[in-house]
Design a protein around this motif. Structure first.
Motif, PDB file in Angstrom:
ATOM      1  N   ILE A  77      62.337  80.448  53.737  1.00 23.64           N
ATOM      2  CA  ILE A  77      63.038  79.232  54.159  1.00 23.64           C
ATOM      3  C   ILE A  77      63.016  78.161  53.080  1.00 23.64           C
ATOM      4  O   ILE A  77      63.764  77.179  53.143  1.00 23.64           O
ATOM      5  CB  ILE A  77      62.422  78.705  55.474  1.00 23.64           C
TER       6      ILE A  77
ATOM      7  N   SER B  92      67.794  73.771  54.128  1.00 24.18           N
ATOM      8  CA  SER B  92      67.654  75.152  53.659  1.00 24.18           C
ATOM      9  C   SER B  92      69.047  75.728  53.468  1.00 24.18           C
ATOM     10  O   SER B  92      70.035  75.153  53.924  1.00 24.18           O
ATOM     11  CB  SER B  92      66.869  75.997  54.665  1.00 24.18           C
TER      12      SER B  92
ATOM     13  N   GLY C 287      66.281  78.969  59.785  1.00 24.73           N
ATOM     14  CA  GLY C 287      67.281  78.470  58.848  1.00 24.73           C
ATOM     15  C   GLY C 287      68.482  77.880  59.557  1.00 24.73           C
ATOM     16  O   GLY C 287      69.059  76.879  59.107  1.00 24.73           O
TER      17      GLY C 287
ATOM     18  N   THR D 253      63.136  83.949  60.123  1.00 26.09           N
ATOM     19  CA  THR D 253      63.542  83.099  59.005  1.00 26.09           C
ATOM     20  C   THR D 253      64.993  82.667  59.155  1.00 26.09           C
ATOM     21  O   THR D 253      65.330  81.497  58.922  1.00 26.09           O
ATOM     22  CB  THR D 253      63.346  83.837  57.667  1.00 26.09           C
TER      23      THR D 253
END
Length: 445
Positions: free
Chosen positions: A365, A156, A183, A179
């Motif tokens: 993501i 990501s 990540g 998120t």
């Protein structure tokens, strides 16, 4: 001993023109993207594509060769300012993360991050084993190529995810924070896998290589949480005695850049260390975020757009005019999106998040952006990828970054804002240099 020579006048002129034109294009296209309902990062990424071989290099090759000469030293000047930009931007993002929430929800973020990696990693390896031979660089063996494709599919892009959430005023939401946390996990594991695959291609992978990489990663996190954290807190406590903002801003930059240098020295990406540095600053109770508002303004308005613009300069989308690369790009995009989205969505549902929260988290993501661009650049440098496969990976990075905003825009209105999120929004408004009411008005707009 003679001093090193100064930069040549013509090289300085080219560099200044590059910075001016890229920043202008990034700002203009960023504003256009926002008018079209997309985050500014989308337009900023497209600015580099415009000045690269895809548009300017194809329509006006002479002008492109003059503005972007193939001389490595000249291009590295632009790369350097771009790297400073991404390091500072990721560090600023770390400052905005609610460390308490990440600590409470760490197991959820870990579950989502790992689930979002395993499925696309496996699918990418299978796709790499079945890919046409023309997509492999030179005499590269298929196993190494397949592993590299798997890594490229599963990473990501923390800078793009952070910029998208920031542009959409979603960093204060719990889903935005989760998120970011997921990540970070993706980033850490992704760089670990990338270092292993790169070693496999160049010098051959050994058990000691893997063990040392995992050990260094654990050491980085342990040192940051036990030794660096109290030192950072003490440094900012001393800075608060000054009536000026300068010492606080300079100390924040030193912490971010120093942390980035530390992880780079360990063999990991500098952005991972920059994020750890930002977390250290954000968790220090002695920091007045209002004093760091000028730093955030310059980083978000100047350095970050420059980095995203420079990221697209090496992309050549004209290779997709041939059938095989075009079909390969479509298949790779399908695998990347389906694998990443399904993994993150299922990981979120298994953590008892609602379907709308799972949708928003998976959509965020799924953005690959510049981290995938860095992975592609490494693949090109070590000889795993050729120009065609490099461009396919970059195309996936851009398209997945474009997909995130509409998914978030659809899901987030269906998730009720909590009182904790409202308080976090007010705190972030101070850091961003505006009053909470102004922040609320801009968010409503």
């Amino acid at each position: 001993m003679a001093p090193p020579p100064s930069i040549a006048p013509h090289a300085l002129l080219i560099f200044l023109l590059q910075v001016g034109l890229l920043l202008s294009a990034a700002l203009l296209l960023g504003r256009l993207a926002r008018r079209l309902g997309m985050p500014a990062v989308v337009g900023e990424l497209c600015a580099g594509v415009f000045f690269g071989p895809t548009v300017l290099g194809h329509l006006a090759p002479a002008a492109s060769a003059w503005l972007l000469p193939r001389d490595a030293g000249q291009f590295h000047l632009l790369d350097a300012i771009g790297q400073i930009g991404v390091v500072l931007f990721v560090g600023v993002t770390g400052i905005e993360v609610d460390f308490g929430l990440v600590r409470r929800k760490g197991s959820i973020a870990l579950r989502i991050g790992i689930a979002g990696m395993v499925i696309p990693l496996g699918a990418g390896i299978i796709a790499g084993m079945l890919a046409p031979r023309s997509l492999l660089a030179g005499s590269m063996n298929r196993e190494a190529f397949a592993l590299f494709v798997g890594v490229a599919m599963c990473v990501s892009a923390l800078p793009v995810i952070a910029k998208t959430l920031s542009d959409m005023n979603l960093l204060h939401r719990n889903i935005g924070q989760l998120t970011i946390a997921a990540g970070v996990i993706d980033d850490a594991v992704g760089w670990l896998l990338l270092s292993i695959v790169s070693a496999m291609v160049t010098v051959g992978v050994r058990g000691g290589t893997v063990a040392s990489s995992v050990g260094l990663l654990a050491v980085a996190v342990l040192v940051a949480s036990t030794i660096a954290r109290p030192l950072v807190r003490l440094a900012f406590a001393r800075c608060q005695r000054s009536p000026e903002d300068g010492p606080t801003i300079a100390t924040a930059v030193l912490v971010i850049v120093g942390s980035a240098a530390a992880t780079q020295a360990m063999g990991f990406e500098a952005t991972f260390g920059a994020f750890l540095g930002g977390l250290l600053i954000g968790s220090a109770k002695s920091v007045e975020l209002s004093r760091l508002a000028p730093l955030r303004a310059v980083v978000v308005s100047v350095f970050a757009p420059l980095f995203f613009a420079t990221a697209g300069l090496r992309v050549d989308l004209t290779v997709l005019r041939h059938p095989v690369p075009l079909i390969a790009a479509a298949v790779a995009l399908l695998i990347a999106v389906a694998g990443k989205f399904a993994g993150a969505y299922l990981g979120a549902l298994s953590s008892k998040l609602t379907k709308w929260e799972a949708l928003a988290l998976a959509g965020g993501i799924n953005a690959r952006g510049v981290i995938q661009i860095v992975v592609a650049t490494v693949g090109l440098r070590v000889g795993v990828l050729n120009t065609t496969t490099y461009t396919i990976v970059i195309l996936i990075a851009i398209i997945t970054s474009l997909m995130a905003p509409p998914i978030l825009r659809r899901a987030m209105p269906r998730i009720v804002e909590t009182e904790e999120e409202t308080e976090r929004r007010r705190a972030l408004a101070v850091f961003r240099g505006r009053l909470p009411d102004a922040d609320r008005d801009s968010e409503a707009a």
